[in-house]
Design a protein around this motif. Structure first.
Motif, short mmCIF file in Angstrom:
data_model
loop_
_atom_site.label_atom_id
_atom_site.label_comp_id
_atom_site.label_asym_id
_atom_site.label_seq_id
_atom_site.Cartn_x
_atom_site.Cartn_y
_atom_site.Cartn_z
N ILE A 124 32.53 40.23 42.66
CA ILE A 124 33.73 39.05 42.91
C ILE A 124 33.05 38.02 43.98
N TYR A 128 32.27 34.14 43.85
CA TYR A 128 32.74 33.41 44.95
C TYR A 128 31.64 32.61 45.66
N LEU A 442 35.58 34.81 36.77
CA LEU A 442 36.59 35.63 37.30
C LEU A 442 37.53 36.37 36.60
#
Length: 760
Positions: A124, A128, A442
């Motif tokens: 993740i 990001y 995501l």
């Protein structure tokens, strides 16, 4: 009212979702307060993303374990950020780094839950970092330190929280364990209904499926205790929790026990209320388990009014009355009246006495669950050692990872599927030049699961939660235009996300979507976010759904021969451990508890696989009826073995007679033989490209057939008495009668689903 508020506070303080949300609330509130004071604009989002990524790596652990995990997570975060910085200027290089990272990190998650969480959070953070960097190394250099700072800040909050309040997670898991045990007791009580034409098969299936939940709760409680066990003497609160866990294991073994087929008991005692008496005791024990769950969570003592004790007295009186009735009028009280009972009643009476003894002993376990036993009660008979399943060294971790490099590995399949899904999502993002296209990636990461059924469930929850969150976020922006109120709502949404993400994923998705929308509003970049979020979520869900169907799917029906073999092997080892206990005396040491837990873990894996298979497409489910029959029969067989385990030391330890020993040896050999045949059948199917063929499963197990010829009729005179010998022989006879049915279903598992008559 004050007492009510106090109890509510204690219950909330010990609830895992509340504590997770409270930690996130503190961390996010501090970030926003600091950003407000420092007049942050572009700096706010990277720090918030770092906090979120770090929180996603959190698992139940002690403060020392959480510190080690946080340091490892920060190291992985640094590697991910470095990979983004090195490749962000070249999109296809960035794609290669992302695909390789997804493959390696997903495999890393096969080690344990701790590494699975770290791998997920690291992937993740990779996305990001790419999102924050856009297409510039300068942006990456600016955003990366802020993300790592946010991650380190949440790690510090998490470690400090674990140090200050180490008991709450343990209490929560123990309370949940006793709650699911209470439901298991309620379901088991339904089997004692002495009613004709009752659907016992349906009740047994419900019991087998719920047993998977009980085993999951036992494993979660064990891991929570294991992570807090140090080298020295545990503190008193941890010793008490350990005692409660071992008591729950004892209750689980006892409530899993079956001493006879329930149809036979219902027919034998149809005109008596004795089974209703037993059912009432079992129902009250289930209520007692629920009260104990609440007491553990509220740190209080459960309120009892003596109903269970009176019910046990009534049950024992009813059993004694049945002894007198079965003795055909012999009421002089000399000796055991079961000795003079009609032959047809010997077997039901013996099982009824075993059932009554088991229920009475179970009530005693509940009575002593909240307090540590005294030295006179313990006598050193209980070994409190737990098996740590975490990798013990780098070599151990590497050997476990190498074991996953097989086509049979669900984690290898998932890693390949996730990597290809991300590659497709990245290609869509590049082709459409979507400035928010990383939301596609995501979505893919959040909804993709190792199982097809779990992926489908998660993506539906994600879609609904996104729509709800965008609606709520838009309403919040319109109703509360003030920046301070929006910041408060942002913090609240973050707390809800982390508090609900393990139990109510739709609500968690709505909360994090609302957080995202409010964050963009705080930075003045909310224009067009709602439409982009909806579209990108839909695209990501479609890609994940297609991948779960088309890319190396892990269909449950193809894993059943292996899972069935594991069930048979672990039950054989459990039986061997029970026989050793009858020979040496009852002692709940680690070896015995491990054999028992492995048998129940295999049974739970089978039931969980069956539940997941029912959510898969009909064309790949295989023979559902055969699998359901195998699951019911294997769970019934485990129930009969559990009765043997529950009766250890009930009437003193005596040597096992030759007849029972021969029967046990025959069953052990046959269980292991059938397990090996199932494994060979699955290997042959895989070697032939998964083509269905008639597998070489033994037509019959000669050892078991010999046992049934010798003991399959009426109980033998030497086995009819209610001693430890007769109980073992009776239970082994029940297992021996179930096994041929299991063998027939196992043969069907590896046969073609449809075959013309006269062939094969």
């Amino acid at each position: 009212m004050d007492e009510s508020w106090k109890l509510s506070w204690q219950r909330a303080r010990n609830h895992e979702g509340v504590t997770r949300g409270a930690r996130a609330f503190c961390a996010l509130a501090a970030v926003l307060a600091w950003g407000w004071w420092a007049d942050w604009q572009a700096e706010l989002m990277p720090v918030l993303l770092g906090v979120i990524a770090s929180a996603l790596t959190e698992t139940d652990d002690s403060w020392r374990g959480r510190l080690r995990a946080q340091l490892l997570a920060l190291g992985c975060f640094g590697l991910m950020a470095l990979a983004v910085w090195a490749t962000v200027s070249w999109p296809w290089a960035l794609l290669g780094a992302m695909v390789l990272s997804a493959w390696a990190l997903t495999l890393l998650g096969a080690l344990s839950e701790r590494y699975r969480a770290i791998a997920f959070g690291s992937l993740i953070l990779f996305i990001y970092a790419a999102l924050a960097a856009h297409a510039s190394r300068a942006a990456a250099e600016h955003a990366t330190p802020l993300m790592l700072a946010g991650a380190a800040w949440y790690g510090a909050v998490s470690v400090g929280w674990s140090l200050a309040m180490p008991r709450a997670p343990v209490r929560f898991r123990m309370a949940k364990l006793y709650a699911v045990l209470g439901e298991y007791l309620r379901l088991k009580a339904l089997l004692l209904e002495p009613v004709r034409d009752v659907d016992l098969e349906r009740s047994r299936m419900a019991l087998a499926l719920h047993n998977g939940r009980v085993v999951d709760a036992l494993n979660a409680a064990k891991e929570s205790l294991m992570s807090r066990m140090g080298r020295g003497t545990p503190p008193p609160w941890l010793q008490t929790a350990m005692h409660q866990y071992l008591a729950a294991q004892d209750v689980h073994e006892r409530v899993s026990s079956s001493h006879e087929h329930y149809d036979l008991l219902a027919q034998a005692f149809f005109h008596s209320d004795v089974l209703y008496r037993c059912q009432r005791v079992l129902t009250l024990l289930g209520e007692q388990a629920l009260k104990l769950s609440v007491a553990i969570q509220e740190q209080s003592r459960p309120q009892h009014w003596g109903a269970t004790g009176r019910a046990i007295e009534d049950m024992q009186a009813a059993i004694a009355h049945q002894d007198g009735a079965g003795a055909a009028g012999t009421c002089d009280g000399a000796g055991d009246s079961r000795d003079t009972a009609p032959p047809a009643m010997l077997r039901p009476l013996r099982s009824l006495h075993a059932l009554g003894h088991n229920l009475t002993a179970m009530a005693g376990v509940f009575a002593g669950a909240l307090e540590l036993p005294t030295a006179s009660q313990d006598d050193g008979a209980v070994d409190h050692t737990l098996l740590d399943r975490e990798p013990r060294s780098l070599g151990d971790a590497w050997s476990r990872l190498r074991a996953q490099l097989s086509a049979r590995s669900a984690w290898l399949r998932h890693s390949v599927r996730l990597s290809l899904s991300l590659a497709v999502g990245f290609a869509v993002m590049q082709a459409t030049a979507d400035p928010h296209g990383y939301w596609i990636l995501l979505t893919i990461v959040f909804v993709s699961q190792p199982q097809y059924a779990a992926t489908q469930t998660r993506l539906l929850q994600r879609a609904k939660g996104t729509a709800m969150g965008l609606a709520l976020g838009w309403a919040a922006i319109q109703l509360f235009p003030g920046a301070l109120v929006q910041a408060a709502l942002l913090v609240f949404a973050g707390a809800v996300f982390f508090g609900a993400r393990h139990t109510r994923y739709t609500l968690a998705t709505a909360a994090v979507t609302m957080l995202l929308l409010l964050s963009f509003q705080q930075m003045g970049n909310a224009q067009g976010v709602i439409a982009a979020r909806l579209l990108d979520t839909a695209v990501g869900c479609l890609i994940a759904a297609a991948a779960s169907w088309l890319v190396w799917p892990h269909w449950q029906s193809r894993q059943w021969p292996q899972l069935a073999a594991q069930v048979l092997q672990t039950q054989a080892l459990y039986l061997r451990a029970i026989l050793a206990q009858y020979a040496s005396g009852k002692r709940d040491h680690l070896a015995y508890r491990l054999a028992r837990r492995n048998a129940h873990n295999a049974d739970a894996a089978l039931s969980n696989s069956y539940s997941a298979m029912l959510k898969e497409p009909r064309g790949v489910r295989g023979n559902v009826q055969v699998m359901a029959s195998f699951l019911r029969l294997s769970h019934t067989q485990l129930n009969y073995l559990s009765a043997l385990g529950a009766q250890r030391g009930a009437q003193g330890v005596q040597p096992v007679d030759d007849a029972a020993q021969a029967m046990a040896g025959s069953l052990l050999a046959s269980l292991q033989e059938l397990a090996q045949e199932l494994e060979r059948a699955q290997q042959q199917q895989q070697q032939r490209g998964m083509r269905r063929r008639r597998a070489a499963v033994a037509v019959a197990a000669p050892a078991v057939q010999q046992v049934l010829r010798e003991f399959g009729g009426a109980p033998q005179p030497q086995l009819a008495h209610a001693s430890s010998h007769s109980l073992m022989a009776a239970q082994l006879l029940l297992v021996g009668k179930v096994f041929p049915q299991l063998q027939a279903q196992a043969r069907k598992l590896v046969e073609p689903e449809a075959q013309p008559l006269g062939q094969g």
